[in-house]
Motif scaffolding. Structure first.
Motif, short mmCIF file in Angstrom:
data_model
loop_
_atom_site.label_atom_id
_atom_site.label_comp_id
_atom_site.label_asym_id
_atom_site.label_seq_id
_atom_site.Cartn_x
_atom_site.Cartn_y
_atom_site.Cartn_z
N UNK A 14 8.27 -6.66 1.04
CA UNK A 14 7.47 -6.17 2.26
C UNK A 14 6.71 -4.76 1.81
N UNK A 15 6.38 -4.67 0.33
CA UNK A 15 5.80 -3.51 0.16
C UNK A 15 4.41 -3.91 -0.50
N UNK A 16 3.37 -3.35 -0.14
CA UNK A 16 2.10 -3.65 -0.98
C UNK A 16 1.55 -3.06 -1.93
N UNK A 17 0.43 -3.55 -2.41
CA UNK A 17 -0.35 -2.62 -3.63
C UNK A 17 -0.40 -1.07 -3.13
N UNK A 18 -0.01 -0.16 -4.14
CA UNK A 18 0.22 -0.27 -5.50
C UNK A 18 1.75 -0.18 -5.69
N UNK A 19 2.77 -0.19 -4.73
CA UNK A 19 3.92 0.07 -4.73
C UNK A 19 4.63 -0.95 -5.56
N UNK A 21 4.07 -2.17 -8.72
CA UNK A 21 3.93 -1.94 -10.05
C UNK A 21 4.37 -0.19 -10.14
N UNK A 22 4.14 0.44 -9.31
CA UNK A 22 4.90 1.88 -9.49
C UNK A 22 6.39 1.87 -9.53
N UNK A 42 6.72 -9.62 -2.25
CA UNK A 42 5.97 -10.59 -1.38
C UNK A 42 4.40 -10.32 -1.40
N UNK A 49 -0.93 -7.83 -11.06
CA UNK A 49 -0.69 -6.43 -11.16
C UNK A 49 0.48 -6.13 -12.30
N UNK A 53 0.13 -4.64 -15.90
CA UNK A 53 1.11 -3.37 -16.26
C UNK A 53 1.78 -3.75 -17.71
N UNK B 64 -3.87 5.85 -4.47
CA UNK B 64 -3.53 4.56 -4.92
C UNK B 64 -3.71 4.52 -6.51
N UNK B 68 -1.06 4.81 -9.44
CA UNK B 68 -0.91 3.52 -10.47
C UNK B 68 -1.20 4.12 -11.72
N UNK B 71 1.79 5.17 -13.45
CA UNK B 71 2.90 3.91 -13.97
C UNK B 71 2.27 3.45 -15.26
N UNK B 72 0.95 3.55 -15.49
CA UNK B 72 0.56 3.09 -16.80
C UNK B 72 0.60 4.23 -17.77
N UNK B 134 1.94 -3.93 5.49
CA UNK B 134 2.97 -3.53 4.50
C UNK B 134 2.01 -2.49 3.43
#
Lengths: 84, 195
Positions: A14-19, A21-22, A42, A49, A53, B64, B68, B71-72, B134
């Protein structure tokens, strides 16, 4: 490596980019050497991604990635191992 | 290889030549390893983004990318100036506007988009879509960025220009910075973006 060896699971459904990866990075930092983190997402974009990473992150090894279906929704599972 | 010890007629190198080559290789190896250490000791990878826009759609890309990059493992600074300040303004960031006037990708003729209240409606529709898909809210992305160590900076000159107060911004936002510090950060960065 089989997926049963995951020592920790991160649920980012239920979480989309960028969450994804973070949050993966956040959980990864808390792992001990040799631990395997399972990330359940999802977000279909998480496949590329999280792969990207892991490739650019020292000490992160992408062990496996797979698609599954949970309650009729596609989920993407990633297994990242922290180097010894 | 010195000129007075040419390779022997059968193309083999003399022991003296080989010793000299070995010395040269060793010297080069030392030089390469010194250079490598110098690079490794340098600061981490850095990214600087200058955020100048404060509409709902334009608030997303800097946040964003910043979170990100963190995170890298990048050291990230986002310098917010002019309408980019709206992103850091605690109250305004929850109600960023969006206009369909002059945006040919919006499914509304300009004549209708220009009617009173239309901008608010467009922004509300976009916000609903963001939630339905989302996608994180601006507030969440700011909190995430700050927690990841991103330095969110608010340009002091535009804080004064727009009549804002330092307390208007999220806790953790850096104020009291100007073009010179942004420029210095950019000069040291591997990636510089103007959004």
């Amino acid at each position: 490596m089989s997926t049963e060896t995951a020592t920790e699971t991160l649920d980012v459904k239920g979480q989309n980019c960028p969450m994804p990866v973070i949050k993966t990075k956040g959980a990864f930092d808390g792992l001990a050497a040799g631990d395997v983190l399972e990330v359940v997402s999802t977000d279909s974009g998480s496949m590329s991604d999280i792969k990207g990473w892991a490739e650019s992150t020292e000490g992160a090894e992408l062990v496996d990635q797979k698609e599954a279906t949970e309650d009729g929704t596609p989920v993407y599972k990633h297994y990242v191992r922290k180097a010894e | 290889m010195s000129a007075d010890t040419p390779p022997s007629s059968d193309g083999e190198f003399s022991p003296d030549d080989l010793a000299e080559l070995r010395e040269q290789i060793e010297a080069l190896e030392t030089e390469v390893s010194d250079l490598r250490n110098e690079v490794d000791e340098g600061s981490a990878d850095r990214m600087v983004i200058i955020a100048t826009k404060g509409t709902l759609d334009m608030a997303y890309p800097p946040l964003i990318l910043a979170s990100t990059a963190a995170a890298f493992g990048y050291d990230v600074t986002v310098f917010h100036t002019f309408w980019g300040l709206e992103i850091l303004h605690e109250e305004n960031s929850k109600d960023l506007g969006l206009s369909s006037v002059g945006n040919p990708n919006m499914p509304l003729p300009n004549a209708i988009a220009a009617l009173p209240g239309m901008d608010r409606m467009t922004a509300r529709m976009m916000r609903n879509r963001i939630e339905d898909n989302d996608v994180a809210s601006i507030e969440e992305l700011i909190e995430t960025s700050l927690a990841s160590g991103v330095d969110l900076q608010a340009c002091q000159m535009t804080i004064d220009l727009l009549g804002y107060d330092e307390d208007d911004f999220y806790d953790g936002v850096t104020t009291g910075v100007g073009a010179a510090s942004a420029f210095q950060d950019m000069a040291d960065a591997d990636i510089q973006l103007l959004v």
